[in-house]
Motif scaffolding. Structure first.
Motif, PDB file in Angstrom:
ATOM      1  N   ARG A   7       4.136   4.657   3.349  1.00 17.75           N
ATOM      2  CA  ARG A   7       4.219   3.471   4.367  1.00 17.75           C
ATOM      3  C   ARG A   7       3.769   2.262   3.380  1.00 17.75           C
ATOM      4  NH1 ARG A   7       2.722   3.501  10.503  1.00 17.75           N
ATOM      5  NH2 ARG A   7       1.887   5.481   9.587  1.00 17.75           N
ATOM      6  N   MET A   8       2.604   2.617   2.924  1.00 18.83           N
ATOM      7  CA  MET A   8       1.899   1.481   1.912  1.00 18.83           C
ATOM      8  C   MET A   8       2.669   0.867   1.046  1.00 18.83           C
ATOM      9  SD  MET A   8      -2.013   2.840   1.258  1.00 18.83           S
ATOM     10  CE  MET A   8      -2.692   3.695   2.862  1.00 18.83           C
ATOM     11  N   LEU A   9       3.394   1.858   0.650  1.00 21.30           N
ATOM     12  CA  LEU A   9       4.381   1.401  -0.645  1.00 21.30           C
ATOM     13  C   LEU A   9       5.698   0.916  -0.130  1.00 21.30           C
ATOM     14  CD1 LEU A   9       3.569   4.380  -3.060  1.00 21.30           C
ATOM     15  CD2 LEU A   9       2.561   2.155  -3.128  1.00 21.30           C
ATOM     16  N   SER A  45      -8.018  11.764   4.046  1.00 21.50           N
ATOM     17  CA  SER A  45      -7.989  10.208   4.735  1.00 21.50           C
ATOM     18  C   SER A  45      -8.515   9.444   3.544  1.00 21.50           C
ATOM     19  CB  SER A  45      -8.637  10.290   5.837  1.00 21.50           C
ATOM     20  OG  SER A  45      -9.498   9.230   6.020  1.00 21.50           O
ATOM     21  N   GLY A  46      -9.675  10.030   2.886  1.00 18.60           N
ATOM     22  CA  GLY A  46     -10.447   8.969   1.814  1.00 18.60           C
ATOM     23  C   GLY A  46      -9.331   8.693   0.798  1.00 18.60           C
ATOM     24  N   LEU A  47      -8.374   9.690   0.377  1.00 16.09           N
ATOM     25  CA  LEU A  47      -7.547   9.473  -0.687  1.00 16.09           C
ATOM     26  C   LEU A  47      -6.626   8.462  -0.387  1.00 16.09           C
ATOM     27  CD1 LEU A  47      -6.260  10.325  -3.411  1.00 16.09           C
ATOM     28  CD2 LEU A  47      -5.125  12.252  -2.156  1.00 16.09           C
ATOM     29  N   LYS A  48      -6.357   8.440   0.704  1.00 14.55           N
ATOM     30  CA  LYS A  48      -5.407   7.540   1.500  1.00 14.55           C
ATOM     31  C   LYS A  48      -5.886   6.011   1.327  1.00 14.55           C
ATOM     32  CE  LYS A  48      -5.570   7.006   5.620  1.00 14.55           C
ATOM     33  NZ  LYS A  48      -5.839   7.572   7.061  1.00 14.55           N
ATOM     34  N   THR A  49      -7.013   5.953   1.756  1.00 13.34           N
ATOM     35  CA  THR A  49      -7.547   4.574   1.760  1.00 13.34           C
ATOM     36  C   THR A  49      -7.887   4.243   0.211  1.00 13.34           C
ATOM     37  OG1 THR A  49      -9.040   5.593   3.764  1.00 13.34           O
ATOM     38  CG2 THR A  49      -9.971   3.577   2.469  1.00 13.34           C
ATOM     39  N   ALA A  85      -6.767   0.623  -4.530  1.00 15.03           N
ATOM     40  CA  ALA A  85      -6.127   0.337  -5.761  1.00 15.03           C
ATOM     41  C   ALA A  85      -4.829  -0.387  -5.861  1.00 15.03           C
ATOM     42  CB  ALA A  85      -5.631   1.827  -6.208  1.00 15.03           C
ATOM     43  N   LEU A  86      -4.243  -0.553  -4.530  1.00 12.50           N
ATOM     44  CA  LEU A  86      -2.992  -1.396  -4.390  1.00 12.50           C
ATOM     45  C   LEU A  86      -3.449  -2.781  -4.593  1.00 12.50           C
ATOM     46  CD1 LEU A  86      -0.747   0.147  -1.981  1.00 12.50           C
ATOM     47  CD2 LEU A  86      -0.126  -0.444  -4.244  1.00 12.50           C
ATOM     48  N   LYS A  87      -4.829  -3.108  -4.219  1.00 11.06           N
ATOM     49  CA  LYS A  87      -5.269  -4.271  -3.825  1.00 11.06           C
ATOM     50  C   LYS A  87      -5.469  -5.212  -5.435  1.00 11.06           C
ATOM     51  CE  LYS A  87      -6.928  -4.819   0.729  1.00 11.06           C
ATOM     52  NZ  LYS A  87      -7.838  -4.181   1.353  1.00 11.06           N
ATOM     53  N   GLU A  88      -5.658  -4.220  -6.308  1.00 13.79           N
ATOM     54  CA  GLU A  88      -5.713  -4.489  -7.826  1.00 13.79           C
ATOM     55  C   GLU A  88      -4.380  -5.304  -8.221  1.00 13.79           C
ATOM     56  OE1 GLU A  88      -8.708  -4.167  -9.575  1.00 13.79           O
ATOM     57  OE2 GLU A  88      -9.310  -3.651  -7.753  1.00 13.79           O
ATOM     58  N   GLU A 136      -0.986  -7.910  -7.869  1.00 10.85           N
ATOM     59  CA  GLU A 136      -0.875  -8.961  -7.095  1.00 10.85           C
ATOM     60  C   GLU A 136       0.612  -8.852  -6.120  1.00 10.85           C
ATOM     61  OE1 GLU A 136      -0.387 -12.634  -9.100  1.00 10.85           O
ATOM     62  OE2 GLU A 136      -2.822 -12.508  -9.715  1.00 10.85           O
ATOM     63  N   THR A 137       1.442  -8.159  -6.873  1.00  8.81           N
ATOM     64  CA  THR A 137       2.615  -7.847  -6.117  1.00  8.81           C
ATOM     65  C   THR A 137       2.939  -6.371  -6.508  1.00  8.81           C
ATOM     66  OG1 THR A 137       4.042  -8.395  -8.179  1.00  8.81           O
ATOM     67  CG2 THR A 137       3.861 -10.021  -6.233  1.00  8.81           C
ATOM     68  N   GLN A 138       3.728  -5.803  -5.410  1.00  9.35           N
ATOM     69  CA  GLN A 138       4.051  -4.437  -5.588  1.00  9.35           C
ATOM     70  C   GLN A 138       5.514  -4.288  -6.143  1.00  9.35           C
ATOM     71  OE1 GLN A 138       4.291  -1.523  -2.576  1.00  9.35           O
ATOM     72  NE2 GLN A 138       2.338  -2.071  -1.480  1.00  9.35           N
ATOM     73  N   THR A 139       5.353  -4.151  -7.429  1.00 15.90           N
ATOM     74  CA  THR A 139       6.695  -3.863  -8.031  1.00 15.90           C
ATOM     75  C   THR A 139       6.779  -2.372  -8.281  1.00 15.90           C
ATOM     76  OG1 THR A 139       5.410  -3.646 -10.294  1.00 15.90           O
ATOM     77  CG2 THR A 139       6.001  -5.869  -9.601  1.00 15.90           C
ATOM     78  N   GLU A 140       8.134  -2.241  -8.740  1.00 17.41           N
ATOM     79  CA  GLU A 140       8.799  -0.799  -8.528  1.00 17.41           C
ATOM     80  C   GLU A 140       7.727  -0.078  -9.636  1.00 17.41           C
ATOM     81  OE1 GLU A 140      11.075   0.128  -6.770  1.00 17.41           O
ATOM     82  OE2 GLU A 140      11.307   1.966  -7.405  1.00 17.41           O
ATOM     83  N   GLU A 141       7.148  -0.855 -10.620  1.00 14.37           N
ATOM     84  CA  GLU A 141       6.437  -0.318 -11.624  1.00 14.37           C
ATOM     85  C   GLU A 141       4.899   0.180 -10.873  1.00 14.37           C
ATOM     86  OE1 GLU A 141       4.647  -2.192 -15.412  1.00 14.37           O
ATOM     87  OE2 GLU A 141       6.863  -2.476 -15.344  1.00 14.37           O
ATOM     88  N   VAL A 142       4.600  -0.642 -10.184  1.00 16.73           N
ATOM     89  CA  VAL A 142       3.013  -0.312  -9.525  1.00 16.73           C
ATOM     90  C   VAL A 142       3.421   0.748  -8.504  1.00 16.73           C
ATOM     91  CG1 VAL A 142       1.645  -1.222  -7.798  1.00 16.73           C
ATOM     92  CG2 VAL A 142       2.559  -2.838  -9.561  1.00 16.73           C
ATOM     93  N   LYS A 143       4.646   0.793  -7.750  1.00 10.56           N
ATOM     94  CA  LYS A 143       4.828   1.793  -6.699  1.00 10.56           C
ATOM     95  C   LYS A 143       5.035   3.181  -7.543  1.00 10.56           C
ATOM     96  CE  LYS A 143       7.238  -1.026  -3.498  1.00 10.56           C
ATOM     97  NZ  LYS A 143       8.250  -1.243  -2.529  1.00 10.56           N
ATOM     98  N   MET A 144       5.482   3.268  -8.815  1.00 11.01           N
ATOM     99  CA  MET A 144       5.777   4.370  -9.460  1.00 11.01           C
ATOM    100  C   MET A 144       4.370   4.983  -9.996  1.00 11.01           C
ATOM    101  SD  MET A 144       9.200   3.665 -11.679  1.00 11.01           S
ATOM    102  CE  MET A 144       9.060   4.717 -12.970  1.00 11.01           C
TER     103      MET A 144
END
Ligand code: KG4
Ligand code: ZN
Length: 387
Positions: free
Chosen positions: A218-220, A263-267, A272-275, A277-285
């Protein structure tokens, strides 16, 4: 022995008919009918299973699936079966199902079925009740035995089977059997010391691993259920061969005992996602791969330790998450390298997620031990445990 089995613990409504033969450790199950309807489309917009909707969909779908499974099994005979006097009371809470079932009884004779098996826990209680109540009504109407099945035992035992042309065989299974049950609702390591006798070694203290897959998905911004989506991205990232610069923690990996925490892994994924700027396909992968690697590491290292300590002769995986290709690969490699004497059983893809075939299989082992339930008093139990 012919068993009709029913599963409604979560978001799949399922009915199966099995011809069961043999005893432990060698039994076989011919699938005569297997009707299943998934509610994934209903729950998609909520990003998870919505109990009231699950209950309603089970109540609408169960009798049509019962008819379909019996028809596939060629067991439907036109005629009629008298409705038991207790029917209105048994199906009091499911009026739609009551009407459909009354109509069903008015059209068909009692089929050549010896027992009805039903999941009575663990799971979503309102959803479980729908299956339990229909099973109670069937046992009364047909005058057959009623078997209460623990959903987790279904995953455990079905995972031990090898399917060949519609027949599932549980052959030469050596105990003790260690089971890693990983799904959207559960993450647990159980030891079956002897047939039907379980010990829970450890379980998750917070989120189930499948739940973590779904939440990270969902985050991705990936659709529900997230497990397969994450798996696809992670595979693509591995295939690309780029070095992964995202590292995630492995919660509780080196703690004593066999409990898990996801639950900690999910957090950690959230941070890590906040590092980026945008959620590109590359970041998601990258993120999907880092998450899958971390979750797999934790699962394998706890399982590995349990194998060492218990000396289990068989290891079985079960539950929706055991469909994960990376997890399957790491476990297969780990067993081959470190525990060549252990027999690894991973269920066929169709048997990993919830279904009624697994309930029929576990039901048969209960029937072998003459463990039957009274249709007047069987209750759903959302917190039922294996040990
Ligand atoms: O056993 P199951 O059908 O239902 C429960 O009893 O929960 O498991 C469903 C879970 C979901 O969380 C789904 O995301 C996960 O299994 N799942 C997977 C994969 N396929 C399904 N997780 C990881 N990788 C997969 N390929
Ligand atoms: Zn399940």
């Amino acid at each position: 022995m012919k068993i009709l089995s029913i599963e409604t613990s979560c978001d799949e409504t399922a009915v199966a008919v099995l011809e069961c033969e043999g005893t432990e450790p060698n039994a076989s199950f011919r699938i005569l009918g297997n009707a299943l309807r998934s509610q994934i489309d209903i729950h998609k917009e909520y990003g998870g299973v919505y109990p009231a909707l699950a209950k309603r969909a089970h109540a609408e779908n169960l009798v049509p699936l019962l008819e379909k499974a019996l028809e596939d099994a060629k067991l439907l005979v036109a005629g009629s079966t008298p409705a038991p006097v207790t029917l209105a009371e048994t199906l009091e809470r499911e009026p739609v199902m009551h009407t459909a079932f009354t109509h069903f009884l008015s059209r068909y004779e009692k089929p050549a079925v010896d027992a009805v098996a039903v999941t009575y826990g663990p799971g979503l209680e309102p959803a479980l009740w729908v299956g339990v109540n229909l099973a109670r009504a069937l046992a009364h109407a047909w005058g057959v035995k009623l078997i209460g099945v623990n959903h987790m035992e279904g995953h455990f035992l079905a995972g031990l089977g090898i399917e060949n042309e519609g027949v599932i065989e549980l052959k030469e299974i050596q105990t003790p059997v260690l089971g890693l049950l990983i799904s959207g609702g559960h993450t647990e390591l159980d030891l079956m010391n002897d047939w039907r006798s379980y010990e829970c070694l450890g379980k998750t203290r917070d989120d189930a691993v499948g739940e973590a897959f779904d939440k990270v998905a969902r985050m991705l911004e990936l659709p529900y259920p997230g497990g397969p989506e994450i798996s696809k991205l992670a595979e693509a990232e591995r295939a690309a061969g780029t070095p992964n610069d995202v590292t995630l923690p492995r919660p509780m990996m080196n703690t004593e005992g066999y409990d898990f925490s996801f639950s900690g892994l999910k957090t950690a994924v959230l941070y890590a996602l906040k590092e980026f700027e945008t959620q590109t396909e590359e970041v998601k992968m990258k993120m999907a791969r880092a998450f899958e690697d971390a979750a797999t590491d934790v699962l394998w290292s706890k399982t590995r330790k349990a194998l060492e300590v218990t000396g289990a002769k068989t290891l079985v995986l079960g539950g929706g998450v055991s469909a994960n290709r990376h997890i399957r690969k790491i476990f297969a490699e780990g067993i081959a390298a470190e525990f060549p004497e252990v027999s690894l059983r991973i269920p066929a893809h169709a048997l990993t997620t919830d279904n009624a075939v697994m309930i029929g299989i576990a039901g048969y082992y209960r029937a072998l031990a003459k463990d039957f339930k009274d249709p007047a008093t069987l209750r759903a139990n959302g917190n039922l445990s294996l040990a």
